[in-house]
Structure formats: C-alpha cells, structure tokens
Design an enzyme around this catalytic site. Sequence first.
Site: not given
Length: 292
Positions: A86-89
Amino acid sequence: MAALKDIKIKITGVKKTQQITKAMNMVAAAKLRGAQARMEDFRPYADKFRAVMGDLAGGASSNAFPLMAVREVRKVLLVLISSDRGLCGAFNTNLIHTAEKFLAAQEEQGREVALVCVGRKGAAYFGKSRFPVVSKTIDVMGNVQMFNARQVAQEVIRLFLEEAADEVHLLFSRFVNPAVQRPTVQRLLPITSEGLGEGGGEEGPAAAYTYEPEPERILNQLMPMYVNVQLMHAMLETAASEQGARMTAMDNATRACKDMIDSLSLVYNKARQAAITTELMDIVGGAEALKG
C-alpha cells in the site's frame, strides 16, 4: 506550560513522519527508474507482438484453434493486476473500483463473473466481496519475472479451454507518467483479429508478410506465448504505475507534514507569547501590590 509541551511533542512527531515520507519518496523514485526502464523496453515488443498476432489471426480459421474459439458469452473472467503493498494513494482503489464497475456491467447482461487476482491488495479486497476469486497470485509485483506471468497465463488458458470462462479480460494500470496512471481493460481471450493490430504506433498501410511455415503452424506456438507476453506487459505497466503513484503520494505527504509543522509552530508561538504575557502581568501585579 502543559499546552506548550503538548504542541512541542506534536511538532516533533510530525517532523519524524516527514523524515519517513521523504525517505519513502526517494526509495520509490529509485525503484521507479528501474521499473519504468523495464516497462519501456518491453512495451514495443508487446505492441509489435499484438500487431503480428492480429495479422496472423485475420487469415486463420477460428475453428482450428481453441484459443480463438468465439462462444456465446455466458461466463466472463477478469484478470485483475494490483500491487502487493500500500501507501500509494488511490492507486489500488482506482483499479478495484474499475473492476467492480466492469463486473457489475457484465452481471447486468446476465453473465456469470469471476476473478483471477494478481497482487495482494486486489486479492484481499475481492476475497471478502460477493465476486468469486478462482485464483490469486501474491508477492510477485515487487520483482516481476516472466515465469510469474507464465504461471498466471497457464491458469487463465486452462479456465478458458475448460469453458469455465467464455471471455477473459485483463485489467491493469497503464503508466503515462509518475503522476498519471490509467486503469485499462482489454480483452485477452478469445484471440481474434479485431483490435489486435492497434497499439503498434505505426502509420500508413499495413505491410504484407510472407510466413513460413504456414500461419496455422505458427499460431499453435505463438498463441500461448501471446497470452504470456500480454500478462507480462500488464504486470510491468502496473509495477511502474505503482512506484509512480507511491512517489507522488509520499511527496504529497511530505508537503502536508511541512504545512502541519508551520501551522503547529504558529500555534506554539502564540501560546508561548500568551504564557509570557500572563507571567509579566503576574509580576507587574505583584510589584504593584508590594508598593501598596
């Protein structure tokens, strides 16, 4: 003073978060360079392969090849390629929403739907949804290899040949630039000449090719390879898109941290000034009381 201490702790915490997001932005930028280079090197090959297959399929009988068999569409299989991390908007959210719209549209036409998920995020989401997941492949998007695409292709071909799916569609994120990634749906099976010649980027009349041996014998070898290549291409496009989306998201997070630090610093300075003013007033008041 307790309020000042709380504000100072918040500022320290946001600064640490800013350091983390800045480091993740730099890591994503470094990974993007490698993923983008692989994707750009592979894209012309996949487009040319697609164009040649369109030329070959246009002159062949669909009855002679199982992967070209056009049947009444009752069952639709969607191959969803998402990321493992994750952590990709909104990168994975956009892919998932596109998949849901596509599957819902197929159900409205009275067709059965199923999913093959590549990537942990898509598999985790649809594993809890009403849409059945017949196969999933995870922990491969960090370092995409041809054998990973081949394994997925073999499963997809098996489902199509066993008539568990009458059509197979591929959903991936097409890389435009680090800030723009477009969810794209394209038909993978059955293989037909319709639309296969697109994407080559060449202008003018199509060239006339002479094939040896005959196209039918070539197609027997190229059709499974074509599915492998298109899946590999989609996985490389999605991997590059993921790093671009993560780099953009971390850059936005770093800027948001800076804005938050500026805002908290302003609140801290106001509270500190108010505390100093209060102390001065107490001192002046005490001095006046002693005079009296």
